[in-house]
Design an enzyme around this catalytic site. Structure first.
Site, PDB file in Angstrom:
ATOM      1  N   LYS A  18      -3.736  17.294  35.136  1.00 31.14           N
ATOM      2  CA  LYS A  18      -4.885  17.537  36.200  1.00 31.14           C
ATOM      3  C   LYS A  18      -6.177  17.777  35.429  1.00 31.14           C
ATOM      4  CE  LYS A  18      -5.344  19.999  40.718  1.00 31.14           C
ATOM      5  NZ  LYS A  18      -4.920  21.056  41.333  1.00 31.14           N
TER       6      LYS A  18
HETATM    7  C1  E4P Z   1      -6.012  21.053  44.495  1.00 31.63           C
HETATM    8  O1  E4P Z   1      -5.151  20.713  43.613  1.00 31.63           O
HETATM    9  C2  E4P Z   1      -6.511  22.416  44.350  1.00 31.63           C
HETATM   10  O2  E4P Z   1      -5.537  23.070  43.884  1.00 31.63           O
HETATM   11  C3  E4P Z   1      -6.614  23.148  45.869  1.00 31.63           C
HETATM   12  O3  E4P Z   1      -6.180  22.412  46.782  1.00 31.63           O
HETATM   13  C4  E4P Z   1      -7.940  23.786  46.070  1.00 31.63           C
HETATM   14  O4  E4P Z   1      -8.003  24.282  47.371  1.00 31.63           O
HETATM   15  P1  E4P Z   1      -8.982  25.596  47.804  1.00 31.63           P
HETATM   16  O5  E4P Z   1     -10.188  25.144  48.151  1.00 31.63           O
HETATM   17  O6  E4P Z   1      -7.966  26.198  49.050  1.00 31.63           O
HETATM   18  O7  E4P Z   1      -9.059  26.581  46.759  1.00 31.63           O
END
Ligand code: E4P
Length: 219
Positions: free
Chosen positions: A87
């Site tokens: 990622k």
């Molecule tokens: C994406 O991969 C992120 O981990 C995630 O969806 C972030 O979500 P949040 O805005 O609820 O922290």
């Protein structure tokens, strides 16, 4: 549409896996910290534990923000398990790193995407997944779902194979609307997935069936 769970909590991951609907997991440094996972050895062990539970892709985020750092960390993460997806944040060096991993045949997830321009760049360099954060856009009074719609249109116009991974999904209506708009994947907390199960008419209908059955049996 694929269902990913957005957590580093092993119990929730196991519960979603046991439900039979789980296609993968996304994590991020905040989610790892929330579980109290610190230090590179513990983090590595935790990714391995997640990979042991799920059948599908597991996104593991790099901490470096410079090109060489991202490559070094990403290569180490990718070596842990075939399920690992590296990622990478949507920054300039991240775009270069996505290109590197794409050419090396390593799966990637471009994270922190908030615009169609960012999604287009990620697709151009061959990211496996692009993660538009719809909940965080909603939080600032911007329509997160319209970003999914626009990215779908652009990717379909040119036949990009990059999958749209709707992220920052907060509830079941986000999941359903993403499905209507043609997102390839949603990643959400377990609660958003399990609330898809619920309908008051199901509960009332089941209670009536069981009550009629008991009455007919003379109980
Ligand atoms: C994406 O991969 C992120 O981990 C995630 O969806 C972030 O979500 P949040 O805005 O609820 O922290």
């Amino acid at each position: 549409m694929k269902f990913f769970i957005d957590t580093a909590n092993l119990k929730d991951i196991k519960e979603a896996q046991d439900l039979g609907v789980l296609d993968g997991v996304t994590t991020n440094p905040s989610l790892m910290a929330k579980e109290g996972i610190t230090g590179s050895d513990n983090i590595t062990q935790h990714y391995k534990a997640i990979c042991d539970i799920v059948d599908g892709d597991v996104s593991a985020e790099v901490i470096a923000t410079d090109y060489h750092g991202m490559i070094k960390e990403g290569l180490a993460l990718a070596k842990l398990n075939d399920k690992i997806v590296v990622k990478i944040p949507m920054v300039k060096d991240g775009v270069r790193a996505l290109k590197y991993f794409s050419e090396a045949g390593i799966k990637t997830n471009c994270t922190l995407v908030f615009s169609t321009g960012q999604a287009l760049l990620a697709a151009k360099v061959g990211a496996t997944y692009v993660s538009p954060f719809i909940g965080r856009l909603d939080d600032i009074s911007t329509d997160g779902l319209s970003l999914i719609r626009d990215i779908r249109l652009i990717f379909d116009n040119y036949g990009y194979s990059t999958q749209i991974l709707a992220a920052s999904v907060r509830h079941s209506m986000h999941i359903l609307n993403c499905a209507k708009l043609g997102a390839d994947v949603t990643t959400s907390p377990l609660s958003a997935i399990t609330s898809l199960l619920k309908h008051p008419l199901t509960d009332a209908g089941l209670a009536a069936f069981l009550s009629d059955h008991r009455k007919a049996a003379g109980n």
